[in-house]
Design an enzyme around this catalytic site. Structure first.
Site, short mmCIF file in Angstrom:
data_model
loop_
_atom_site.label_atom_id
_atom_site.label_comp_id
_atom_site.label_asym_id
_atom_site.label_seq_id
_atom_site.Cartn_x
_atom_site.Cartn_y
_atom_site.Cartn_z
N HIS A 78 46.55 49.03 40.76
CA HIS A 78 47.86 48.81 41.72
C HIS A 78 47.09 47.91 43.09
O HIS A 78 45.87 48.09 43.28
CB HIS A 78 48.12 50.17 42.38
N LYS A 137 31.78 47.56 35.14
CA LYS A 137 31.17 46.49 35.18
C LYS A 137 30.84 46.02 33.88
O LYS A 137 30.67 46.74 33.00
CB LYS A 137 29.84 46.49 36.02
#
Length: 175
Positions: A78, A137
């Site tokens: 979002h 990551k």
């Protein structure tokens, strides 16, 4: 991997194509938000109750990938920086490129139960993602990732060369 990405992105842009190799399996309880933004290579397995929320970006899964039960892959987020608007009212039309990014899972990866893979992540070839891991990551090839960090290399450089050579000999270089 780059060749696979180029091929998928071509199909994605031109044909809105869903690709699941016939040798792969997706458990019937798995939920996929946008099936036309998913590519799964050969001999891969998606376990029970997985969730693939590929919002505006694709999920690309390579060959010989094992995904355990209840794994979540989420390509979007979002937008949280719009002043004067509730986040629930900030739709896809206001998203920035960094809010949605592809997830790429290279060949020969094992993802343990209840792992969460988030937007923009590439999981390198031959890696293992531990159960319950939260991956935010990129994970280098042949790594073991537990919790939220790489804990060690799966193989040393010499072992990787030997492993890939044996795979080529055994399977004739096919991916």
């Amino acid at each position: 991997m780059k060749k696979m990405i180029k091929k998928f992105l071509y199909l994605f842009k031109k044909k809105k194509y869903l690709h699941i190799d016939f040798t792969s399996y997706i458990d019937k309880s798995t939920s996929i938000l946008r099936k036309k933004q998913l590519s799964i290579g050969k001999n891969s397995y998606i376990g029970a109750d997985c969730t693939i929320m590929n919002l505006l970006s694709p999920v690309i899964i390579g060959n010989y990938v094992m995904v355990g039960p209840q794994v979540m892959m989420i390509t979007g987020n979002h937008r949280t920086d719009v002043i004067g608007e509730y986040m629930i009212n900030v739709g896809n039309d206001l998203k920035l490129p960094e809010n949605d990014q592809p997830i790429i899972i290279d060949d020969d990866v094992w993802i343990g139960a209840r792992a969460i893979i988030l937007k923009g992540v590439t999981i390198g070839k031959g890696s293992i993602i531990g159960a319950g891991a939260i991956v935010t990551k990129n994970v280098p090839p042949y790594s073991i990732y537990v919790g939220n960090k790489v804990i060690k290399a799966r193989f040393n450089e010499e072992q990787i060369i030997q492993h890939e050579k044996l795979l080529k000999e055994k399977y004739g270089g096919q991916n």
